[in-house]
Design an enzyme around this catalytic site. Structure first.
Site, PDB file in Angstrom:
ATOM      1  N   ASN A  55      74.598  18.742  64.262  1.00  0.00           N
ATOM      2  CA  ASN A  55      74.045  18.254  63.011  1.00  0.00           C
ATOM      3  C   ASN A  55      75.172  17.694  62.141  1.00  0.00           C
ATOM      4  O   ASN A  55      76.293  18.189  62.150  1.00  0.00           O
ATOM      5  CB  ASN A  55      73.217  19.320  62.275  1.00  0.00           C
ATOM      6  N   GLU A  57      75.577  16.649  58.239  1.00  0.00           N
ATOM      7  CA  GLU A  57      74.987  16.624  56.901  1.00  0.00           C
ATOM      8  C   GLU A  57      75.700  15.613  56.010  1.00  0.00           C
ATOM      9  O   GLU A  57      76.733  15.047  56.387  1.00  0.00           O
ATOM     10  CB  GLU A  57      75.025  18.037  56.295  1.00  0.00           C
ATOM     11  N   CYS A  66      69.884  15.664  62.400  1.00  0.00           N
ATOM     12  CA  CYS A  66      69.822  16.845  63.259  1.00  0.00           C
ATOM     13  C   CYS A  66      70.634  16.641  64.539  1.00  0.00           C
ATOM     14  O   CYS A  66      70.776  15.513  65.025  1.00  0.00           O
ATOM     15  CB  CYS A  66      68.390  17.143  63.672  1.00  0.00           C
ATOM     16  N   GLU A  68      69.792  17.413  67.561  1.00  0.00           N
ATOM     17  CA  GLU A  68      68.971  16.920  68.668  1.00  0.00           C
ATOM     18  C   GLU A  68      68.913  15.396  68.668  1.00  0.00           C
ATOM     19  O   GLU A  68      69.041  14.743  69.696  1.00  0.00           O
ATOM     20  CB  GLU A  68      67.541  17.484  68.571  1.00  0.00           C
ATOM     21  N   CYS A 101      63.022  20.483  64.891  1.00  0.00           N
ATOM     22  CA  CYS A 101      62.078  20.107  63.832  1.00  0.00           C
ATOM     23  C   CYS A 101      61.086  19.060  64.333  1.00  0.00           C
ATOM     24  O   CYS A 101      61.236  18.503  65.421  1.00  0.00           O
ATOM     25  CB  CYS A 101      62.848  19.599  62.607  1.00  0.00           C
ATOM     26  N   CYS A 104      62.569  15.578  65.194  1.00  0.00           N
ATOM     27  CA  CYS A 104      63.267  15.541  66.490  1.00  0.00           C
ATOM     28  C   CYS A 104      62.261  15.543  67.637  1.00  0.00           C
ATOM     29  O   CYS A 104      62.446  14.853  68.635  1.00  0.00           O
ATOM     30  CB  CYS A 104      64.232  16.715  66.609  1.00  0.00           C
TER      31      CYS A 104
HETATM   32 ZN    ZN Z   1      65.473  17.995  63.836  1.00  0.00          ZN
END
Ligand code: ZN
Length: 163
Positions: A55, A57, A66, A68, A101, A104
């Site tokens: 990830n 940010e 993310c 993924e 999530c 993703c």
């Molecule tokens: Zn995600």
């Protein structure tokens, strides 16, 4: 025969173990100063290549990405297609059942509902499920592509074979 969806790390195939270990290593590169919730992921391509991701940010929170999706975008941008993805979040609750999530899952679904997701939990067990199990009734490319076919619109399909 249906595969069990919760399995011991030792029960994974050699390739699956390699993929999970790549996701574990990717955690070390996570850039998450705001959430302090590091995530690592790794995509296995159809041809057997592995692309890790973490990830990333941003101080403009909405710009965060993310792990993924980083891994999937790395693979696809290099001309590969995902076959399997491993996820590891060391700070998640020990038995968290989360497997990425919704955004993703949507991105992974673009490349096939048969893609296998391996989520290493912090009790050492691995959740192994297909995208179709994790993301039922998904919005998939066929919905748009069949419409374009009817209207005779070129849908930009890559000349490259899946690898
Ligand atoms: Zn995600």
């Amino acid at each position: 025969m249906a595969q069990k969806s919760l399995i011991a790390l030792s029960q994974l195939s050699r390739t699956e173990k390699r993929l999970v270990n790549a996701a574990r290593r990717a955690v070390l590169n996570a850039y998450c100063p705001y959430s302090n919730f590091a995530v690592g992921a790794a995509v296995l391509t159809v041809g057997g290549k592995i692309f890790p991701g973490c990830n990333v940010e941003n101080c403009s929170f909405g710009a965060a990405m993310c792990a993924e999706r980083v891994a999937v975008f790395k693979a696809v941008s290099e001309g590969y297609r995902p076959k399997m993805i491993a996820i590891y979040a060391p700070d998640a609750p020990k038995r968290a059942i989360s497997c990425g999530c919704g955004l993703c899952r949507q991105v992974i679904a673009e490349f096939g509902l048969d893609i296998v997701v391996l989520k290493l939990r912090n009790d050492g067990l691995v959740i192994r499920k297909t995208l179709s199990q994790l993301f039922p009734n998904a919005f998939v490319p066929g919905i748009l592509l069949s419409k374009q076919k009817v209207q005779g619109v070129h849908h930009g399909k890559s000349k490259k074979t899946r690898r």
